[in-house]
Each structure stands twice: as C-alpha cells, then as structure tokens.
Write a protein that holds these residues in place. Sequence first.
Motif, PDB file in Angstrom:
ATOM      1  N   LYS A 212       0.273   2.126   5.963  1.00 21.64           N
ATOM      2  CA  LYS A 212       1.095   2.113   4.750  1.00 21.64           C
ATOM      3  C   LYS A 212       1.904   0.832   4.741  1.00 21.64           C
ATOM      4  CE  LYS A 212       5.037   4.942   3.425  1.00 21.64           C
ATOM      5  NZ  LYS A 212       5.543   4.739   2.145  1.00 21.64           N
ATOM      6  N   ASP A 213       2.203   0.355   3.540  1.00 17.42           N
ATOM      7  CA  ASP A 213       3.003  -0.860   3.359  1.00 17.42           C
ATOM      8  C   ASP A 213       2.254  -2.145   3.687  1.00 17.42           C
ATOM      9  OD1 ASP A 213       6.153   0.625   4.360  1.00 17.42           O
ATOM     10  OD2 ASP A 213       5.198   0.437   2.400  1.00 17.42           O
TER      11      ASP A 213
ATOM     12  N   ALA B 110     -10.672   4.362  -4.101  1.00 22.65           N
ATOM     13  CA  ALA B 110      -9.537   3.749  -4.786  1.00 22.65           C
ATOM     14  C   ALA B 110      -8.405   3.485  -3.808  1.00 22.65           C
ATOM     15  CB  ALA B 110      -9.035   4.649  -5.912  1.00 22.65           C
ATOM     16  N   ALA B 111      -7.511   2.584  -4.172  1.00 22.68           N
ATOM     17  CA  ALA B 111      -6.351   2.281  -3.328  1.00 22.68           C
ATOM     18  C   ALA B 111      -5.149   2.069  -4.234  1.00 22.68           C
ATOM     19  CB  ALA B 111      -6.610   1.032  -2.500  1.00 22.68           C
ATOM     20  N   THR B 112      -4.014   2.669  -3.871  1.00 21.28           N
ATOM     21  CA  THR B 112      -2.816   2.585  -4.699  1.00 21.28           C
ATOM     22  C   THR B 112      -1.756   1.728  -4.029  1.00 21.28           C
ATOM     23  OG1 THR B 112      -3.273   4.795  -5.492  1.00 21.28           O
ATOM     24  CG2 THR B 112      -1.085   3.937  -5.917  1.00 21.28           C
ATOM     25  N   PHE B 113      -1.143   0.856  -4.819  1.00 21.52           N
ATOM     26  CA  PHE B 113      -0.094  -0.031  -4.324  1.00 21.52           C
ATOM     27  C   PHE B 113       1.168   0.208  -5.143  1.00 21.52           C
ATOM     28  CE2 PHE B 113      -2.510  -2.651  -1.444  1.00 21.52           C
ATOM     29  CZ  PHE B 113      -3.808  -2.391  -1.852  1.00 21.52           C
TER      30      PHE B 113
ATOM     31  N   VAL C 218      -6.343  -9.931  -2.025  1.00 26.23           N
ATOM     32  CA  VAL C 218      -7.747  -9.794  -2.393  1.00 26.23           C
ATOM     33  C   VAL C 218      -8.588  -9.449  -1.164  1.00 26.23           C
ATOM     34  CG1 VAL C 218      -9.735 -11.055  -3.258  1.00 26.23           C
ATOM     35  CG2 VAL C 218      -7.548 -11.301  -4.396  1.00 26.23           C
ATOM     36  N   GLU C 219      -8.191 -10.021  -0.015  1.00 22.01           N
ATOM     37  CA  GLU C 219      -8.978  -9.767   1.203  1.00 22.01           C
ATOM     38  C   GLU C 219      -8.887  -8.302   1.599  1.00 22.01           C
ATOM     39  OE1 GLU C 219      -8.142 -13.700   0.547  1.00 22.01           O
ATOM     40  OE2 GLU C 219      -6.578 -12.247   1.078  1.00 22.01           O
ATOM     41  N   LEU C 220      -7.687  -7.724   1.415  1.00 23.06           N
ATOM     42  CA  LEU C 220      -7.526  -6.319   1.775  1.00 23.06           C
ATOM     43  C   LEU C 220      -8.444  -5.450   0.921  1.00 23.06           C
ATOM     44  CD1 LEU C 220      -5.993  -4.241   3.430  1.00 23.06           C
ATOM     45  CD2 LEU C 220      -4.325  -4.083   1.579  1.00 23.06           C
TER      46      LEU C 220
ATOM     47  N   LEU D 245       0.839  -1.183   0.000  1.00 23.42           N
ATOM     48  CA  LEU D 245       0.000   0.000   0.000  1.00 23.42           C
ATOM     49  C   LEU D 245       0.882   1.244   0.000  1.00 23.42           C
ATOM     50  CD1 LEU D 245      -3.009   0.620   0.124  1.00 23.42           C
ATOM     51  CD2 LEU D 245      -2.870   0.613   2.614  1.00 23.42           C
ATOM     52  N   ALA D 246       0.614   2.139  -0.904  1.00 26.65           N
ATOM     53  CA  ALA D 246       1.514   3.291  -1.087  1.00 26.65           C
ATOM     54  C   ALA D 246       1.415   4.293   0.051  1.00 26.65           C
ATOM     55  CB  ALA D 246       1.201   3.971  -2.410  1.00 26.65           C
ATOM     56  N   ALA D 247       0.205   4.501   0.545  1.00 29.08           N
ATOM     57  CA  ALA D 247       0.035   5.484   1.624  1.00 29.08           C
ATOM     58  C   ALA D 247      -1.032   4.961   2.559  1.00 29.08           C
ATOM     59  CB  ALA D 247      -0.379   6.828   1.041  1.00 29.08           C
ATOM     60  N   GLU D 248      -1.080   5.478   3.775  1.00 27.35           N
ATOM     61  CA  GLU D 248      -2.083   4.951   4.703  1.00 27.35           C
ATOM     62  C   GLU D 248      -3.472   5.323   4.198  1.00 27.35           C
ATOM     63  OE1 GLU D 248      -1.504   6.885   8.445  1.00 27.35           O
ATOM     64  OE2 GLU D 248      -2.970   8.402   7.893  1.00 27.35           O
TER      65      GLU D 248
END
Lengths: 629, 552, 111
Positions: B204-205, B275-278, B210-212, B184-187
């Motif tokens: 973060k991190d 959205a979520a950035t990795f 898939v569960e996340l 995960l790029a940011a919290e």
Amino acid sequence: MSAHAASSNSHDHSHDHDDHHHNPGFLKKYFFSTDHKTIGLQYGITALLFLAFGFYLMMVMRWSIAYPHQPLPDWMGCFLTDNWKARWLVDGKVSGETYNMFGAMHGTIMVFLGIVPLGFGAFGNYVTPLQIGAVDMAFPKLNMMSYWIYLAGGLLMCASFFMESGAAKSGWTNYSPLAGFADGQIVNQWLAGQTQWLIGLVLLITSSLLGAVNFITTIINFRARGMTWMRLPFFVWAMLVTGFLLLLAFPPLEAAGIMQLMDRVAHSSFFMPTGLFTKSEGLADLSGGGSPLLFQHLFWFLGHPEVYVLLLPAIACVAEIIPVNTRKPLWGYKSMVYSVLILGFLSFIVWAHHMYMTGMGDAVSTFFQTTTVLISVPSVVIITALLISLWGGSIRFTPPMMWACAFIPMFGIGGLTGLPLAFNLVGLHLHDTYYVIGHFHYVVAPGILFGLFAGVHHWYPKITGRYTSRFLNHLHFWPSLICMNVLFFPMLVQGMAGFHRRWYNGGDAYLAKAADSANVFGVIVRDYIDLNIVMSYGAWILAVAQIPFIINVLFAWKKGRKVENDNPWDATTLEWATPTPPGHGNFTFDVAVYRGPYEYSRPDCDEDYFPQWQAPNKTGEESNEKETH
Amino acid sequence: MEIPYIVNARKDTGLFNAKIAIWLFLASEVMLFGGFFSAYVFMRLGADYPWPERTLPVLPGLINTFVLIGSSVTVVFAWAALKLRNWRQFQIYMWITVICALIFMVLKGVEYNVKFHHQAVRLKDYTVLEGHLAYIDGTKIEKNRIKLELNPGSTITYNNLRVHDAWVEEILAEAKAAGATLKLAAEVKGAEGFSDADTIYFAKDADLTVELLDKFEKAHIKARNHNQKIRTQALRDAWKVAEKQNPNKSNWEYSDKVSIDQEAIKSKLLTDIPAATFVADKSFQISFKPRDVKEGPEQSKLRDDTVINAKLLPSPMDFHYLDAIDFQYLVMKAEKKGIKPEVAIENSWLLKNDPFAREAWAWHQANVDELKKRLIKDYGLDEKGNPNREPTHKELYRIGWKEFAKYGEETHKIKLSVTDKLKEEFMGPNYKARNPDEKESNSHDSHEEVAHGDSHDRVTFPHLSVPREQIGFASKFTPSWNTYYAIYFTITGLHGLHVVGGAIVLAYYLFFGRRMYEENPEWLCNRVEVGGLFWHFVDLIWIFVFPILYLM
Amino acid sequence: MANSVEEIQKSKKTYLLVFGALLIGTIVTVLVATVEALDIGEHGFDKWDAILGMLIATTKATLVGLIFMHLNHEKKAIYWIFISALVLCASMFAILFLAKYSPIFDSYFYL
C-alpha cells in the motif's frame, strides 16, 4: 537540335541494367525481380498462403457454428498462443466478438488477398505476356511494386489480429456506422484493427490499380506481329476486361475507404447519421448529418464488379484448358468475346441488388433488378459456350481437364442460385440468409477455385518442366468435389428456412427447444440446425483433402514426370512456344501470329493442332493473314 | 531484352506505353474523384441541417484557381519548348509551374490553418456560435476541456490491460505541479504460481508510475492466461461427461446444462489483477478533451476505462472572440415543429442571456428589413402580392463576421486599411485591429468569468462564456464539424496531395532531366508530356472543386 | 501529335487563347455567384446557379482536355478509355439522384 523523333533502332535506353549481361544477384532474381513470371509466382505463392490462412479462419468459424458452447479443440487451437487464447477464447469458446473478427477477415482475405491476386496477379501476370507474344509487361518495375504493395497491405491486415483491438470485425463489407465505431475504445485509433483494415485496403487498391494499368497497356501495345484483337486467346480478353473492372471500379471504394478512415480518426460524419446512440458511448459526440447508405453505394459499386474480377480469370483458365483437352476449337469464340465485354460493362450498373433491403424506393430497385437479370445473359452465353465446346470433342481427362469440367456444373449451380436473388421481392426473404452465402460460395469455392486449380495443373509443366502427379490429383479432386457440395448445398436449404448470416452460434440462440413450441421460427431453426454439424465436417474433411494438392505441387517440382518437349499438351497458344521455363525475354525467336488461337483438328492439317506461331503451309491456306506492323 | 514502345509509338495503335498508362490512370482518377463528388451530392441532398453555402472565403480559392490554370499553361509550354529542343525555355516554364504549385499549397496551408484554429459550437437549442477560444496570459489557448478536481481521498482506478500511458503521465504531471501525490490505495497481491515465492506483492502507498502499472499488467496477464487454460480444460471435461450422459442427443439439447465446476477449479486458479486503485493526498485539477471522457458530477470515466472519482468542475467554453451567430439550424428545427422563427430566436439561450447578442441581433434585424424593402423595390411583386425575390435563410438568420465587423465600423467608427482588409480575406477577421482601444490585460484567465459588456473597450467580436450544459456539439472547423467540412477537407486535401505529387514529378524532370535530355531528348519529351497530362488533370479537378465547394 | 516546329508554334497561340478563355470563364463564374444583379433564378443559390456553374466548369474542363491535353488529335483508343470513365462517373451520379424518389428521402433545403 532537330525536332525529329529518334528512330526505332537508335539508342533506346529503355531497359534496366540487366541488358546484355543478365546476372542479377539472388535477391534481385527471386525477391525484387521485375520479370513478370517471377512476379506471377510470387503472387501465386503468397495468395495460396493467404487462402490457407482464410481457410483456417473458416474452420474455426465452423466449429463455433456446429458446437457453439464447446471449447475449441486443441488441434485447431494449436497455432494460437496462450495469450491470444486467453484474450479471445473465453473459457476456450469462440465468442461472438472472435467469430465476427474471423468472419470479417475470412471474407476479406479470401476475396482481396486470395482469389484476386491468384487469378489476376498470378495467372494474369505469368500467362498474359506469353500468350500475346510479349517480352514482359509494359512496366516491369511498376509490376514489382504492385506485388510488394499488395504484400504490405495483406500483412498489415493480418498483423491486426495481434493488436489489443483484434482485427476488423464488422464484416468484409465493413458497413458504417458499425465499422466507423468498432474498436472505438482504443485510444490511439491508428492502432485499431478496423483502421488498419482500411489502410490495408488502400494499399491493396493501389496495387490493383497499378496492376490494371500494366495489364491493359501491355495487351494494347505488346501484341506480337499478326496478333489481331480477334486472334487473342479468350484468356487475354478476360484479363483485359478484368483490368478495366479493377481500374474503374476500385476508386469509388478507395473514396469510401478514405471517408471511413476520416470518420474513425478525424471524427467526421460521412457515414454517421444524426442522433446515433451506442451502448458504450451514449449519444455519439459527432456532428451527424451523414449517410450509412452512401457507404453501401460506394462499397457495392466496387463490390459487384469485384465478383467479376474474381470470376473472369477462372473462366479464362477454363476456356484455355477445354480446347486443349477436347482437341476442338472453343465453341462460339466471338460470342464469348462480345459477352465478356458486355458483362464487363453491365457489371457496373447492377450494384444495388446488394441493397434491396435499404428502402431505396421502386424506381431504383426496378432499374437494378432489370440490369441484374440482363447480366445473367452474357454469363449464360459464356458457360453454355464452354459446355458446348465439350460436345463431340476427343476428351482427355488430364488433371486440368477434370477441374475444368467440374467448374462448369459447380459454377452453373452458383449462377442459377443467384437468379432468384436478382429479384427485389425475393430479396425480402433471402437477403442476409445462408442462401446468399451458399450462392456466392458455390460460385467462388467449387466454381472459381476449381478453375484456378485447373490453371495450376495446366501451366505447371510450362513453369517447372514437369507434370503434376495424376494420382495425387485424384486424391485432391474427388474428396474436394464431394465436400464442397456437402458444405455448401445445405446452406441453400438453411437459407431458405431463414437462417441468418453471421450467426456465431449457428442459430442456437433462436432455436425453440420444445418441438411443439409456438415459436414457429424457433421450430424451423431446430429442424435444420443439425445440418450445421454435417457442413462443418464437410469443411474439415475438405481441409484434409487439400493436403494432396500441397504435396503434389511441392513434390512434382523436383520429382514429377518430366515433360517431353516445350509443348507437352500440344496446345496452340503462344505460351507453349517458349522454352521451359521461359527465360528472360520469353521467346527465343521473332514471334509472328498467323491464325486464331484454337485451331484444333483442322481437316487440312496432319496434326490435330495448328499452333498460332507456326508459319503457314506452302499451299497458302492462310489467305486472310493480317499484318499489323 | 528491351521493353519496346517506351519512346517510339507502336505503328498500329499510334501510342507509346506511358501515354496509354497515364490515360488509364486518369480514367481511374476520374472515378476516384467522381466517387467523392457523388458523395458530396449525396451529403448535400440528404443533409438534415442547413447546408453551409458560401461559407469559405472566395479570394484565396480564386487566386488558387488562377495560379493553377496558369501553371497548366506553363507546363504545356514547357513541353513545347522541349519538343523544339529549347532547354532554357523548358527550364523557365517548368520553374514557373513548380512555383505555382508551391503558391497553391502555401495558400491552401494558410486556409487550412485558419480553419483548424477557428472554433464552432452548436448549443442544445441549435444556435450555432463561432469564434476563438480563451486566452491565458496573452497566449492563445485553443482548448476545450472538461475539468475535474481531485481532492484528498479522491481515487483513480486503472484498468491494467487498457490503461493509456500518456494520460497517466498527464495526471502525474498535474499532480506534481500542485505538490500532490497518488498512492496505491490498498496492497495488491497477484500470483504467478502457487508457491509463496511466486506471489507478487505491491505494498500500500506505492507511488503511481507507468512502470508500476506495467508490472501489474504483466502479472495480470500471466495469471489470466493460466486461469483461462484451467477453465478451458474444466469446460472440456464437463462436456465429455455430459456427452456420455446424453447419448443420441444433439449437443444443443443439453448445452445449457453444461458448465464449469467452479468449486473444483477454485484451488487451481491464480489471483489476477485486473484493476488498481490509487488515492490522492492533496487537491489538484486535471482536464481532458470532451471526446475522451464521460463525465459525471462525482465520477468520470475515460476512454481507456480509467474511473476517476473526482468532482466535475464547471467547464464552460470561453469564447475570447465571438465572430458569428447562426440561427439557421434553430429556425429549421422550429419550423419543423411549427414554431415561428422569430419566436424561436427570441427564446434562444443566447438572446436571453447575452446583451451584446441582443444588440447585434436588433441591428441585424434592421438590416434585414432594409434588404427586404430593397428587394421589393428592385424586383417587384408577383401576381399574388409576394415579393419576387426574398432574402435567403442565410441572410435572414446568420450574422457572419463580416456583418459583425460592419457593426463595429458603423457604431464605433472603426476603419481598417485596404491591406488589412485584404489580409482578412485570407486569415479571417482581424480582432485586434477591430478593437483598437482594447488593452491586452494579463489577468485574463480562462477561469475568470468575464462579464459581458465589460470587455475592456471591446467594440466588436465580444466575449462569451458558454456553460457546458448548453453545449450540444463542439468542434473546430475540421472534418468533424459537419459533413460539408468533412467533404471539403477530404476533396481539397486529396487534391492537394495530387498537386504535391505532380509537382514532385515535374520538379524531378526540372532538376534531373538534363542528362536524359542529352542522351534521349524524345524520351524526356514523352515523360514531360505524361507528367503534364497528370498536371492538367489536377487542374481539371480544381476547375470543378472551386465552384462546387467555394461558390455554391 | 504536333510534331513539326510550325505546328508547335501554332498550337502555342491556341494555348494562350485557351488560357484567356479559362480566366474569363473563372471570372464569369465568380461574378455570377457573387454579384446580386447577375443572379439567375431565385435570390441566393438555387438550381439554376448550380446548372450555370456546372456548364461553365464543364466548358472549361473540355477546353483543358481537348487542347492542353491534346485530346483533339489523340488516338481513338485514348478517347474510349477516358470517355468510358466519364460515362461511368455520370451514371454513378445519375443513379444517386434517383435517391430522391426513395420513400425515406426528406430534404429541408432542396437543391
């Protein structure tokens, strides 16, 4: 072993296990019954529920049309979950996408899940075997399967409302290329509402085909002794023609449905032209070379006979009710029979009048214009015959008769407003406007539906042994009649002013706010847009007016006035010769038919009706009694 | 209560129920297949590309025709045997019928299988190439993929509502194989309510799983639903106020002035997580089907709205065996523009870039010249001096696999046995037999650029690597390739389903009919007759399918 | 309906004859389509090949229908049902051909 055929009385193991000891369990009796009457009732109840659902969709649509920028009121949204509302009602408003979804499903549900199963599946199944003197349909198990496949298809279509993609949203006509692309963002296409619409449609078509085969076989082979073709009640003729329409017109739509399904899941290009460009996909990753026009041809090849499939059962009901309640034979029975046969044939060759704006060319348009105008002739013959049947009659305004009498002018308006649409040139102005919506709703809603309501009240005493309440019927009838006209007549006006179909905001996007604007169309829209509110209130009050009907049908079953005998209306057709309700096998005596179906007020009879099944007088007035077998 | 006329015919109509029913059903089937055949006519007349004539191998279709006609005869003989009360004969004939149906379906299955594995591509200049795609380590990999490379720092942004789990798993698998992780790029903070206890916190991190993503989705939905309720009520309130302020006016007259008071509701809204950035920590590659990804040099987007910031790698389409070159479409486009066919062909990407194609084309031209001479010799000229018969567009502009095979035979003396040649009629060209000296090298990697001409003693059906930029449209020989294959698979597929259905019904009478035969033989006769009628209809459709789809 | 033993035996012979006719018809269709010497009309596929192919196919279909499916001694009602479907089918086709007169019709490879 000899080559002789078995004699007709030897062990004909042609029954299912409930032969001499008819004690099926609860499930077998009420759910998985093979008895045509139970199946008819199943169709009827399911169809009415679907009709109610389709009605609800329309009410939400009317909110969007009348008040496009306002959130849906709580009382209308009370059936919807928060999750669903958050997804589809942005800020509570009906969005364009939601409106399209409701619009497409409203049409689909009303036509395929509502009226056809109610008219053909419910009335046809219940009454036809009774009226020809048969013990049941020719293929009872197939009949049962027909119902369950219909239910499966209907539930599948409705289940798609709850998917990520929502239900189908490309119009009930489902034209490609839009319908081939819509819901394209769903990765697994089988979970897209558009795809499921197609699968549901294939199931519905299968159900109709099985039903049609059953009906036609039964009518051909199960007529009672003495029931010649010209002694059949008009109801049965109408069902026969409806069966043929379903049988022969649905398969091309099935073909089109399969091809569109292939377009969606196998990415073929049956209906996708070359060079298709969409905002979301850019240049489509498809081979192209296909034709959107082909889908329209195949769709309307069914689409036009389909409207006669909607109509004929209702006309059938009305044609039965009028003689009973005027105590006079149906006027022009023979012309009506020939007309309905010609109507059936002609209905196959008029379809492209739905496609005048596609640029088909003069030769094709002229051909279809001609056949379309021709087809109005048999329809007019039938309606005129029904109208003339009232002349000189001793009219009883029973609930069925009220609805039947309302059917004639309402369907008349619907039919007459259709005449201008037959013409190619007029299509330029009126195609895809509210005029068309007004026209076909007049035919179906105050037309066909009134005819079917008439049928409900007419046969209710036979099914339950009780009359429906006249008072509740008045509460249902008068507001419905008025509201139908309040709702649909302004559509004709708006349509001629140029209002398009499927505008989710009722025209709001097109209107010119300033009264002196140079935008002529905008000013016209402005002049007629307030009719939207009038029409929407018509629709909502119409909804309230249906409540007395629901109460009536439910309460009369146990609390209605009991009938005096098995033939409470003093009718002449065979269904009234059965016990009330008819048992398994329908008739308690060996049925024979001695005369035509509408022998009312014969001068040589004491009674004002002479039932078909009653043996002839000893004076031998029946000199042309026909023996069939 | 007995249903009448199941076994015995009614006297006045002379029919028993099932016979009426089956003919009614067949009438509807005529309309069904009529719909498909009329679609065929429509597609063919309106085709804006060269319609593939005689593109299918005739022999399997011909054998299937004989098989089906034969089964039609045996089914009627089976019925006759039953009428004559000869159970043994009935069984034999029914067996033959069912076996014929099986043979039909097996041949059909083989045909379909060959087609589904055969690749076709139309280049941007409308040249059409056909063949089989690259091998990896000797195994046939029929994949046509867009390749992306993630490097340390590359990000993937998921749309929490729409994310497709299978693709997440694929990316994770590729990452794991390369020893890379996605974190995960940011919290991320979402709120399920207004108190601190309701805050959902993802550090973060956190590892991508898939569960996340499911947790994100749940939290997002809760917040979204809450916010929509607030906004809806706010809009309702705004309208109430506006209505009071504008009596006697239609709502459209002031609707543009009604809006949600954003300030007032700000404090009531929950934070949602759309959205979520990795971010990746090591380099690895992923690939997707061209249909699923909209690729760009630095950023690509998947069909489920996933945005991948990764480098686009060259993703050529590697033909391990090229077996047809077709310029008909290119010529059609050129003629529409007024360009001479020969000029257009000489300027095509293929002839400009591939020496083998140039050789083959020259050889083909020589054949065409000979054909033209022979046609003039055999059929003469008309009054205007034009030949009475000219080669078809297909003969002029297409090199099919049979011609490539002849090229190999003539230039390199390749000879195939009769059985092998026969097999080719069903399974397509036998690449190995036509390249007998070629050694199967284990270093063949789809990433390796294989030089043309240096094809390890490849004498026919060459390698070809087509750069992605040259590709206009690619597909296997499936319904998506063109409308001809679409209608072919649909009609024959539906017909095949009818064959299976009919065979099941007939097999049922074969295996379970004995008891009915003993109790009521005439009833079984009727049922077999009705089943046989359906079977004949299936044969009838094939009688039309074969010439229309295979020969025309 | 062939009911007696003799009738069925006689019809068996007819079935075999029709079988032979169908096989010959199939072979003729393939030969006409593949052998250049038998190519009527122009070189390659043109409308005469289509017409011939359809004529042969229709003849074969008629034989199957009349003899294998017993239409030659079937009741009138069945004839009506089936023929009406064929007529409708034909009209569906015929009207599609009218599409050729449409102003937007444009075919490079004319049938």
